[in-house]
Design a protein around this motif. Structure first.
Motif, PDB file in Angstrom:
ATOM      1  N   ASP A 198     -10.722  11.519  -2.741  1.00  0.00           N
ATOM      2  CA  ASP A 198      -9.220  11.854  -2.843  1.00  0.00           C
ATOM      3  C   ASP A 198      -8.981  13.341  -3.553  1.00  0.00           C
ATOM      4  N   ASP A 227       0.829  -1.283  -0.120  1.00  0.00           N
ATOM      5  CA  ASP A 227       0.094   0.003   0.042  1.00  0.00           C
ATOM      6  C   ASP A 227       0.766   1.174   0.123  1.00  0.00           C
ATOM      7  N   ARG A 267      -4.506   3.251  -3.074  1.00  0.00           N
ATOM      8  CA  ARG A 267      -5.725   3.935  -2.102  1.00  0.00           C
ATOM      9  C   ARG A 267      -6.954   3.940  -3.052  1.00  0.00           C
TER      10      ARG A 267
END
Length: 501
Positions: free
Chosen positions: A479, A390, A420
């Motif tokens: 985001d 990640d 993400r």
């Protein structure tokens, strides 16, 4: 627009800005500036304190810190755990910095004691800290006691920290009502070098103990490296390439000696004949060497203070000395070019480095993820980069990154790739030579969304970003904090210069 790292009751606001060659931490402070301290930090090269330049605008003070090539402690500890010895040296170095600053009339309470704003050299464990020369009414800059406690809690489950009473003694020291920086230094010295060092430290004056402690740490690192070299005498063996070269000389010399009669009788001038034979022999040896190298029977590499790898395109890297600080004139900026970081660092890289955790990693926690960096200029033995975490760090310092690039132009910890919500982002980690997407340099410390077939360049290493089917290439609504590539030649500097004018 600069990226905001956080704020403390509107008194302090942390941002990042970049220009063509440098990255800056910018702190907006509403408090009154302490002029003599600002001058001290700006005009003196205080060991392990990042220089600061002050700009007054919009009824507030803006402090600019050049953090180019600096690695935040928080980023470093995401991938690495400190050994017991490395932990104590880190605490000792930070405390020594604060102690030494007292000689410049700086307040220990004005140092930014947060992992995000403390910078570390992974190879030497040397630290650089941030000082705010202003009157601060808030305590959110952090304290040395809190920092030490947080670091200790992050390592409390490590095997080396479970032995003895190290945890108890350090916690008792930082939570004591009579806490002092010199007391913490004395304890760290004792835990590292024994009781005698604590007694010596207790008698030393403040500024001297700082320099002495840091010098002892460097000398001990050098002694350990020398001892390691002595324990591995195999590294001093004769190179296969040298052995092959000597053998070829004997073979060719013997052949010429046996055929000397034929060579002398071929023409009128024997010297010309021998010169022609020597050239033929040299050509044969070069061909043999190339053939053996292509078969990977040996390799020829440059180590130590090797020169940087140079990118051959229009953005070629040139050596131009120290990175530029904000506030310099425009014609001075034109002379500043990107330079390679500390030639010779590659020679100190090790897959198992001092301070690197020896705990075995569970491979089940990793997956292929579907994001790949295809190496455009692939060298023999190099592979494409599969982003299987990640948070996936790429740099040149093997042992501290998830993938090491063999180029001195690449930063020690150059960039981090973040997965993400089915997307992949890249964030430059204050690298000197920068990260480029489709030919445009991105701002440091700011996540940029990657799209399928984007061209990505880390310094002089070029890749094509490949996204497996089913992954998103558009920025999700949640985001919105992720940015886009910078379009201007001076990244974020234009607004600051306009404010100064």
């Amino acid at each position: 627009m600069p990226g905001i790292a956080g704020d403390t009751a509107k008194e302090l606001e942390f941002m990042y800005e970049s220009d063509a060659v440098s990255s800056f931490l910018v702190i907006r402070c509403a408090g009154r500036i302490i002029e003599y301290q600002a001058g001290m930090v700006d005009n003196n090269e205080i060991d392990h304190v990042i220089p600061v330049e002050t700009v007054r605008k919009e009824d507030a003070n803006y402090f600019y810190y050049n953090i180019t090539s600096q690695v935040p402690l928080s980023v470093y500890l995401k991938r690495n755990k400190l050994s017991r010895e490395a932990f104590l040296r880190l605490i000792l170095n930070i405390a020594a910095c604060l102690n030494n600053a007292a000689g410049y009339l700086l307040y220990p309470s004005n140092f930014l004691m947060k992992q995000e704003f403390i910078y570390i050299d992974p190879a030497t464990q040397d630290v650089m800290v941030v000082y705010i020369p202003a009157e601060l009414r808030c305590e959110d800059v952090g304290t040395l006691q809190t920092l030490v406690s947080e670091l200790l809690m992050q390592h409390i489950n490590e095997e080396e920290f479970c032995n003895g009473n190290l945890v108890q003694r350090i916690l008792a020291e930082v939570k004591s009502e009579a806490f002092s920086i010199r007391g913490l230094m004395a304890l760290a010295n004792e835990l590292l070098y024994g009781q005698e060092s604590r007694e010596t430290a207790g008698l030393s004056p403040g500024p001297e103990i700082c320099a002495k402690t840091l010098e002892e740490n460097r000398e001990k690192c050098k002694m350990e490296e020398k001892k390691e070299a002595e324990e591995n005498p195999g590294t001093k063996k004769l190179s296969p390439a040298v052995a092959i070269a000597v053998l070829l000389q004997f073979v060719m010399g013997g052949a010429i000696y046996l055929c000397r009669g034929i060579i002398a009788g071929t023409g009128k001038d024997a010297a010309v004949n021998y010169a022609a034979v020597a050239l033929i022999v040299l050509a044969i040896e070069v061909l043999i060497f190339r053939k053996l190298q292509s078969l990977k029977l040996f390799s020829i590499r440059t180590v130590g203070n090797a020169g940087p790898d140079v990118y051959g395109g229009p953005d070629a890297l040139h050596d131009a000395g120290r990175p530029q600080m904000p506030g310099m004139l425009e014609h001075e900026k034109g002379r500043m070019q990107a330079v390679t970081e500390e030639d010779g660092d590659a020679a100190r890289q090790r897959q198992t480095a001092p301070g690197f955790s020896q705990k075995t990693e569970n491979l089940e926690t990793r997956d292929t993820g579907g994001f790949v960096l295809i190496n455009v200029n692939r060298q023999p033995g190099e592979k494409d980069i599969v982003i299987d975490r990640d948070e996936f760090i790429v740099g040149r310092l093997a042992g501290y990154v998830d993938h090491a690039l063999h180029s001195n132009a690449v930063g020690k910890l150059h960039a981090v790739f973040v997965r993400r919500n089915g997307c992949c982002y890249v964030r430059d980690l204050n690298s000197l030579n920068g990260t480029y997407i489709n030919g445009k340099r991105i701002e440091s410390n700011k996540e940029i969304l990657l799209r399928n077939n984007d061209t990505l360049r880390l310094a002089n290493c070029e890749f094509i970003f490949s996204c497996a089917p089913g992954h998103k290439t558009d920025k999700p609504e949640k985001d919105k904090e992720a940015g886009t590539c910078m379009e201007e030649g001076l990244y974020g500097m234009t607004s600051r210069l306009a404010g100064q004018l």
